[in-house]
Design a protein around this motif. Structure first.
Motif, mmCIF file in Angstrom:
data_model
loop_
_atom_site.group_PDB
_atom_site.id
_atom_site.type_symbol
_atom_site.label_atom_id
_atom_site.label_comp_id
_atom_site.label_asym_id
_atom_site.label_seq_id
_atom_site.Cartn_x
_atom_site.Cartn_y
_atom_site.Cartn_z
ATOM 1 N N GLN A 52 66.774 142.528 81.971
ATOM 2 C CA GLN A 52 67.330 142.700 83.309
ATOM 3 C C GLN A 52 66.247 143.174 84.271
ATOM 4 O O GLN A 52 65.573 144.176 84.008
ATOM 5 C CB GLN A 52 68.476 143.710 83.297
ATOM 6 N N LYS A 53 66.093 142.473 85.378
ATOM 7 C CA LYS A 53 65.199 142.900 86.452
ATOM 8 C C LYS A 53 66.050 143.640 87.476
ATOM 9 O O LYS A 53 66.884 143.039 88.151
ATOM 10 C CB LYS A 53 64.491 141.719 87.092
ATOM 11 N N ASN A 54 65.850 144.942 87.563
ATOM 12 C CA ASN A 54 66.686 145.763 88.426
ATOM 13 C C ASN A 54 66.310 145.622 89.894
ATOM 14 O O ASN A 54 67.170 145.472 90.754
ATOM 15 C CB ASN A 54 66.589 147.223 87.999
ATOM 16 N N LYS A 59 62.556 147.285 85.467
ATOM 17 C CA LYS A 59 63.234 146.311 84.620
ATOM 18 C C LYS A 59 63.638 146.997 83.323
ATOM 19 O O LYS A 59 63.143 148.089 82.998
ATOM 20 C CB LYS A 59 62.337 145.116 84.331
ATOM 21 N N TYR A 238 69.649 138.906 85.370
ATOM 22 C CA TYR A 238 69.484 139.190 83.951
ATOM 23 C C TYR A 238 69.699 137.917 83.156
ATOM 24 O O TYR A 238 70.281 136.942 83.639
ATOM 25 C CB TYR A 238 70.476 140.270 83.482
#
Length: 247
Positions: A52-54, A59, A238
């Motif tokens: 997941q790249k926040n 991440k 994500y």
């Protein structure tokens, strides 16, 4: 070699049991939990890996997240959630076990007319059953009412409503999910979903995702999914892959 032997054992075991059982129903890969209960006396494992790249600087990875389930009877299952996390924030990196959750799912109603098939899921986290980087101050409960309608032979509508606590404060975060499922074939399924988290004291975040599942046997299923945020403070995107089996 050991991994190959284990994989072969799982495939053989699930093939034997699948001859006399309904197809497996799992709570992954979507965010919408299923009201289905694991059959009595069966042990089910649902596991997967997520990236997941926040946002621009952070991440996270789950390596993996696993839901362990056991069917006590046709109306009740026991549940255990374990999750190994890796989080990166600028130059800082955290790795470890997130707090373990224990809980249950109980069937409340069968589908009948406009009444959906309904179950209730409850968990509570164990704050000290975690790596020191992810320990919480308090026990953290969470619950969901999970519902499902059969729209046709191919389509289904599922949705969840609930709340969760983070283990640091008394303020809850409310949860909603809404998913449309479509059976492409007897073995191949798909879905599209919208879901969100609504904290009591902060801005809510909303996302959309979709994915596919493939039934290798009635007791073994693989999945692939991906999603992205549709509100400003939601995670950027994500992707996830995993599998579920029961014995």
């Amino acid at each position: 070699m050991k991994t190959k032997i284990l994989s072969l054992f799982l495939i053989i075991s699930t093939s034997i049991y699948s001859q006399n059982s309904e197809p497996i129903q799992a709570d992954r890969p979507d965010q919408t939990e299923t009201p289905a209960i694991v059959p009595k006396g069966m042990f089910q494992v649902e596991t997967g890996f997520t990236f997941q790249k926040n946002d621009a600087i952070s991440k996270s990875f789950t390596l993996p997240s696993t839901l362990w389930k056991y069917g006590v009877n046709e109306n009740f299952e026991l549940r255990l959630i374990t999750e190994f996390l890796s989080e990166e924030l600028t130059k800082e990196k955290l790795n470890g076990l997130a707090p373990i959750y224990v809980g249950f799912k109980v069937k409340l109603a069968d589908e009948k007319g406009i009444i959906p098939k309904t179950s209730f899921i409850g968990h509570i986290s164990l704050p000290n059953a975690a790596s020191k980087e992810f320990k919480t101050d308090f026990f953290a409960p969470e619950f969901r009412f999970v519902m499902q309608h059969t729209l046709s032979e191919k389509f289904s509508l599922s949705y969840n409503l609930g709340a969760e606590w983070d283990g640091f404060s008394a303020a809850p975060t409310f949860i909603y999910t809404n998913a449309i499922g479509y059976s492409i074939s007897n073995n191949l399924g798909s879905y599209i979903e919208i879901f969100g988290f609504i904290p009591q004291k902060m801005n809510s975040n909303h996302s959309i995702d979709g994915g596919i599942t493939y039934l290798i046997s009635n007791n073994f299923m693989v999945d692939l999914s991906s999603g992205f945020g549709i509100s400003k403070n939601a995670p950027d995107y994500y992707w996830a892959l995993g599998f579920s089996f029961r014995i």
